[in-house]
Scaffold this active site. Structure first.
Site, PDB file in Angstrom:
ATOM      1  N   SER A 191       0.839  -1.193   0.000  1.00 47.60           N
ATOM      2  CA  SER A 191       0.000   0.000   0.000  1.00 47.60           C
ATOM      3  C   SER A 191       0.880   1.251   0.000  1.00 47.60           C
ATOM      4  O   SER A 191       1.708   1.408  -0.891  1.00 47.60           O
ATOM      5  CB  SER A 191      -0.966  -0.047   1.184  1.00 47.60           C
ATOM      6  N   HIS A 222      -7.935  -4.800  -1.678  1.00 51.54           N
ATOM      7  CA  HIS A 222      -6.658  -4.226  -1.242  1.00 51.54           C
ATOM      8  C   HIS A 222      -6.113  -4.929  -0.002  1.00 51.54           C
ATOM      9  O   HIS A 222      -4.939  -4.773   0.333  1.00 51.54           O
ATOM     10  CB  HIS A 222      -6.831  -2.726  -0.966  1.00 51.54           C
ATOM     11  N   ASP A 278      -8.708  -4.057  -6.998  1.00 53.68           N
ATOM     12  CA  ASP A 278      -7.957  -3.149  -6.124  1.00 53.68           C
ATOM     13  C   ASP A 278      -7.781  -1.824  -6.859  1.00 53.68           C
ATOM     14  O   ASP A 278      -6.914  -1.691  -7.736  1.00 53.68           O
ATOM     15  CB  ASP A 278      -6.606  -3.747  -5.741  1.00 53.68           C
TER      16      ASP A 278
END
EC number: 3.1.1.74
Length: 213
Positions: A126, A194, A181
């Protein structure tokens, strides 16, 4: 999307993450700074809101798999404390703060200066993927050459960087972007896919191991 809405969306999905906190292993992850040199050094930047240096999901999972495969040969180092993994930094121009990028860059340089014979592998999840992108593309060619492989989970700069790290060999990078995602499409909308990357940590570890000499 306004920054306030971005922060609210990210915070809500972070709380709603389907990974059970009780099943995660929180490790120290400061072994480059505090420990002896190892043949392999793994540098990782965690996702937003994750505590510790390695985080509590993909970072420890890859670290532990590498250590199982190469017992006694791996030092795991997370990016922090200047990288705070705060939510608002996702909205900055490079997807993270300049302090975080500089800290990660310094860790790569420290690995080479302190442990000149180590092979470096790296990763991010991320916001941590933006940290890796920002740091690695700024490294000198000599330091970049020491990096054998990089894995990126939920790459927040995937669309902007066309699935790679700028100024770095594409064959050294493996990007994991789950179907659905949306951060991989260049947005700051965090959807349930995600949070699915723990299932990719085995393949990611195998990729990093395959890149080693």
């Amino acid at each position: 999307m306004h920054l306030r809405n971005i922060v609210i969306a990210l915070a809500a999905t972070a709380v709603a993450s389907p990974v059970d906190l009780q099943d995660r292993q929180l490790t120290g992850g400061d072994e480059l700074r505090d420990g002896p040199c190892k043949p392999i050094t793994f540098i990782f930047a965690r996702a937003s809101t994750e505590p510790g240096l390695l985080g509590i999901s993909t970072g420890p999972a890859v670290c532990n798999r590498l250590k199982l495969a190469r017992s006694g040969d791996v030092a795991c180092q997370g990016v922090g404390p200047r990288y705070t993994a705060d939510l608002p930094s996702n909205a900055l121009p490079e997807g993270t703060s300049q302090a975080a990028i500089a800290e990660a860059q310094g860790l790569f340089e420290q690995a080479v200066s302190k442990c000149p014979d180590t092979q470096i592998v790296a990763g991010g999840y991320s916001q941590g993927t933006a940290v890796m992108n920002g740091a690695i593309k700024r490294l000198s060619a000599d330091v970049q050459d020491k990096i054998k492989g990089v894995v990126l989970f939920g790459y927040t700069r995937n669309a902007q960087e066309r699935g790679q790290i700028a100024n770095f060999p594409k064959d050294k990078v493996k990007v994991y972007c789950a179907v659905g995602d949306l951060v991989c499409l260049g947005t700051l909308i965090v959807a349930p896919p995600h949070f699915s990357y723990l299932s990719d940590t085995g393949d990611a570890s195998d990729f990093l191991l395959s890149q080693l000499g």
